[in-house]
Enzyme design. Structure first.
Site, PDB file in Angstrom:
ATOM      1  N   ARG A 189      -7.795  -9.008 -11.308  1.00 47.33           N
ATOM      2  CA  ARG A 189      -7.762 -10.019 -10.255  1.00 47.33           C
ATOM      3  C   ARG A 189      -9.040  -9.884  -9.418  1.00 47.33           C
ATOM      4  NH1 ARG A 189      -2.414  -7.674 -10.110  1.00 47.33           N
ATOM      5  NH2 ARG A 189      -0.840  -9.153 -10.838  1.00 47.33           N
TER       6      ARG A 189
ATOM      7  N   ASN B 195       5.381 -14.846 -13.912  1.00 44.00           N
ATOM      8  CA  ASN B 195       5.845 -15.016 -12.531  1.00 44.00           C
ATOM      9  C   ASN B 195       5.834 -16.494 -12.135  1.00 44.00           C
ATOM     10  OD1 ASN B 195       5.945 -12.256 -12.564  1.00 44.00           O
ATOM     11  ND2 ASN B 195       4.176 -11.953 -11.256  1.00 44.00           N
ATOM     12  N   ASP B 196       4.703 -17.167 -12.337  1.00 39.26           N
ATOM     13  CA  ASP B 196       4.618 -18.595 -12.007  1.00 39.26           C
ATOM     14  C   ASP B 196       5.324 -19.460 -13.037  1.00 39.26           C
ATOM     15  OD1 ASP B 196       3.347 -18.393  -9.609  1.00 39.26           O
ATOM     16  OD2 ASP B 196       1.343 -18.845 -10.348  1.00 39.26           O
TER      17      ASP B 196
ATOM     18  N   HIS C 156       0.827  -1.201   0.000  1.00 44.85           N
ATOM     19  CA  HIS C 156       0.000   0.000   0.000  1.00 44.85           C
ATOM     20  C   HIS C 156       0.866   1.257   0.000  1.00 44.85           C
ATOM     21  CE1 HIS C 156      -3.886  -1.566   0.017  1.00 44.85           C
ATOM     22  NE2 HIS C 156      -4.091  -1.760   1.294  1.00 44.85           N
TER      23      HIS C 156
ATOM     24  N   ARG D 144     -10.030 -12.535 -14.651  1.00 47.22           N
ATOM     25  CA  ARG D 144      -9.495 -13.850 -14.309  1.00 47.22           C
ATOM     26  C   ARG D 144     -10.370 -14.477 -13.233  1.00 47.22           C
ATOM     27  NH1 ARG D 144      -3.725 -14.169 -11.445  1.00 47.22           N
ATOM     28  NH2 ARG D 144      -4.985 -13.447  -9.691  1.00 47.22           N
TER      29      ARG D 144
ATOM     30  N   ARG E 203      10.799 -18.062  -5.624  1.00 50.08           N
ATOM     31  CA  ARG E 203      11.368 -16.711  -5.637  1.00 50.08           C
ATOM     32  C   ARG E 203      11.302 -16.037  -4.279  1.00 50.08           C
ATOM     33  NH1 ARG E 203       6.834 -12.916  -8.404  1.00 50.08           N
ATOM     34  NH2 ARG E 203       5.002 -14.128  -7.837  1.00 50.08           N
TER      35      ARG E 203
ATOM     36  N   CYS F 268       1.141 -11.006 -18.754  1.00 48.40           N
ATOM     37  CA  CYS F 268       0.722 -10.175 -17.619  1.00 48.40           C
ATOM     38  C   CYS F 268       1.629 -10.318 -16.395  1.00 48.40           C
ATOM     39  CB  CYS F 268      -0.721 -10.484 -17.235  1.00 48.40           C
ATOM     40  SG  CYS F 268      -1.031 -12.207 -16.781  1.00 48.40           S
TER      41      CYS F 268
ATOM     42  N   GLU G  80       0.796 -20.507 -17.410  1.00 46.05           N
ATOM     43  CA  GLU G  80       1.713 -20.282 -16.290  1.00 46.05           C
ATOM     44  C   GLU G  80       2.303 -21.575 -15.744  1.00 46.05           C
ATOM     45  OE1 GLU G  80      -0.566 -18.337 -13.182  1.00 46.05           O
ATOM     46  OE2 GLU G  80      -2.396 -19.315 -13.869  1.00 46.05           O
TER      47      GLU G  80
END
Length: 583
Positions: A297, A455-456, A190, A333, A466, A503, A432
């Site tokens: 998301r 990322n995945d 945040h 998604r 990671r 993405c 992914e």
């Protein structure tokens, strides 16, 4: 002079005096008698009431001065004060352990924050900060102490802290605060999001900066490269002042192309879309020139309270987002959470692993009472804009067909009730998992688009966690195996007449722009603030040149060789654009 390195959270350069901010109320355990329980609960309820009022004041104050996505963060905190998962645990702690309200709030807050900090999703991990912030507010109101107000600073400073709560960061007076540096945090915390909204440079995850700095000490904060310099000499200060002025000019130049298309010098156009979590982030799309939403998301709706969201709640949200970005697309998604987040109403074991277990599409296929309402909500929203649906964590054609079968069931239920939806709504999958990438030529025949979740994909391809500091250096996007998979996925998509987006974090990194462009990627989806940098490189590039560079990069054998080649090539072409990229 000492140089520390952290995570660049918000761009810019700040040179000035440090202000050490410490605002972390602690609670002491005090045993109570059964007769005192009612009084402690009364005190707690009063503190919660005051906390709600203060959070509402913050929200109202920010609503008139900052983008709505920034102010709305405090709506999320106000919702937490309605969440029985939090308050009922505090009540339980008071009654069963016979302790004072302060201790119960601190203990429950720390436990919930620790639970969230252990999940694999980086976004969800950062929600632990909300729990801590709400707990701090309640503790301060229980004790009657006022939290330190940094909105009344008298001179320009760089804030240094162990961590900054959202409510602290949001009230930073922009005219007095030049930047901030924290021990904790990430790019999607945040505080990082708020810093970018305030256009204040920030560096987070500096380790122990709050123990090394004293108020009044001279420091330089480099939010572009994630550097903090303690006690810089005159020469370093002069050099960074020059860098600061150049960066201001660079930002001005990027603002000029905000509304222009992402088209190469030889006429090849790609889409630059935004990844968002909340509808309140929609203003950022216009601010940074995004063409729709490449990844919406939806997990927050399932985490904000202890019951499942209703179909109507989901529909209203999806409809509003679709209308806001129309005619540009929004890719929704479907749920990507593990079964451990649904313990209370699915009866699954709390210890169930969600990383490679009952998660995402697997969870939805097993528990269709969760899946079907979301599918119906997405379908219903499709008549209000350019809505596309995307299934996460698909491993192969069998799983895809099962998901499509449930989608058809949702359509049939709407048909039976005469509820309209777009019968031609596009449906795609996230690539992914290596199995999905390798069989993408098969999957492409039964979907309308792909979105590569790097990322995945990188994590699973290289067997690297990671989040594990011991091996995180092995998380290598330039690895030949990763790039070959991406190339194969794009080729499979195009051979079957469908488009493909990406993405993951790679899409937002200007260093990867050339190679991804050259591999034929159709859509780059990223956090909105990264779009101007990527667009600038695309508009200054030739598609033919990018294809040649991508082909040359794939001829190398190691990640190091590929990265060195891409970095060298990109710096030769775009030294001004990449001068601000941390490497």
């Amino acid at each position: 002079m000492e140089v520390l390195t952290g995570i660049p959270a918000s761009p810019g350069i700040a040179i000035g005096k440090a202000f050490l901010f410490q605002n972390d109320p602690k609670a002491r355990r005090r045993s109570i008698t059964p007769q005192e329980i009612a009084e402690e609960i009364r005190r707690l309820e009063e503190a919660v009431r005051i906390t709600k009022e203060k959070l509402h004041e913050i929200h109202e104050r920010l609503s008139s001065t900052m983008p709505s996505n920034t102010a709305s963060m405090f709506q999320a905190q106000m919702l937490m004060l309605e969440d029985p998962m939090f308050l009922e645990k505090v009540y339980q702690e008071i009654e069963e352990s016979l302790v004072n309200a302060e201790w119960a709030v601190m203990k429950v807050g720390e436990e919930l924050a620790e639970t969230l900090s252990q999940v694999e999703d980086e976004y969800l991990r950062e929600r632990a900060i909300d729990i801590k912030d709400v707990s701090r507010h309640i503790l301060a109101n229980l004790s009657g102490e006022e939290r330190l107000d940094i909105s009344s600073l008298q001179e320009k400073v760089i804030i240094v802290a162990h961590d900054l709560a959202p409510s602290d960061t949001a009230l930073l007076p922009k005219e007095k605060v030049m930047g901030f540096a924290t021990d904790m945090g990430s790019r999607i915390s945040h505080t990082a999001i708020l810093a970018r909204s305030l256009e204040i440079p920030a560096v987070v995850a500096l380790g122990d900066i709050s123990t090394r700095i004293t108020t009044g000490q001279m420091i330089i904060l480099d939010g572009n490269r994630g550097k903090l310099i303690i006690d810089p000499d005159d020469e370093t200060i002069a050099r960074y002042e020059g860098i600061r002025l150049k960066f201001i000019e660079h930002e001005r130049e990027l603002s000029v192309i905000r509304d222009l298309p992402a088209v190469t010098t030889d006429g090849h156009e790609v889409m630059l879309s935004a990844n968002i979590e909340f509808p309140e982030e929609l203003e950022a799309l216009k601010q940074y020139g995004a063409r729709g939403i490449g990844l919406y998301r939806t997990e927050y709706f399932y985490l904000r309270k202890d019951t499942l969201p209703t179909e109507e709640e989901l529909f209203e949200d999806y409809k509003n987002v679709a209308q806001a970005v129309s005619p540009d697309p929004v890719i929704i998604r479907t749920l990507d959470l593990g079964a451990d987040k649904f313990v209370s109403y699915l009866g699954v074991p709390e210890s169930m692993s969600s990383m490679m277990g009952l998660r995402a599409i697997r969870l939805c296929l097993k528990y269709q009472e969760i899946f079907l309402p979301q599918l119906r909500a997405i379908l219903r929203a499709s008549v209000y804009g350019n809505v596309k649906l995307m299934f996460p964590l698909i491993s192969g054609i069998e799983e895809l067909r099962q998901a499509k079968s449930v989608l058809e069931k949702a359509k049939k239920e709407l048909d039976e009730k005469g509820i309209p939806y777009d019968h031609d709504m596009e449906m795609g999958v996230m690539i992914e998992i290596p199995a999905a990438a390798i069989t993408s030529d098969i999957l492409a025949k039964e979907v309308d688009f792909f979105s590569i979740g790097t990322n995945d994909l990188i994590q699973y391809t290289l067997a690297v966690d990671r989040g594990n500091e011991e091996i995180s250096w092995m998380f290598e996007p330039f690895h030949p195996a990763v790039l070959r998979l991406i190339k194969f996925v794009i080729e499979s998509a195009h051979k079957n007449g469908i488009w493909v987006g990406l993405c993951g974090e790679m899409a937002a990194d200007p260093v990867f722009t050339l190679i991804l462009l050259g591999l034929g990627l159709d859509e780059f989806s990223m956090n909105p603030a990264s779009i101007p940098e990527v667009k600038g490189i695309i508009r200054a590039s030739s598609y033919a040149d990018a294809r040649r560079i991508a082909e040359e990069a794939l001829s190398f054998s190691t990640a190091w060789e590929i990265e060195a080649y891409i970095w060298r090539t990109a710096m030769q072409r775009f030294p001004e654009q990449l001068n601000w990229v941390a490497r």
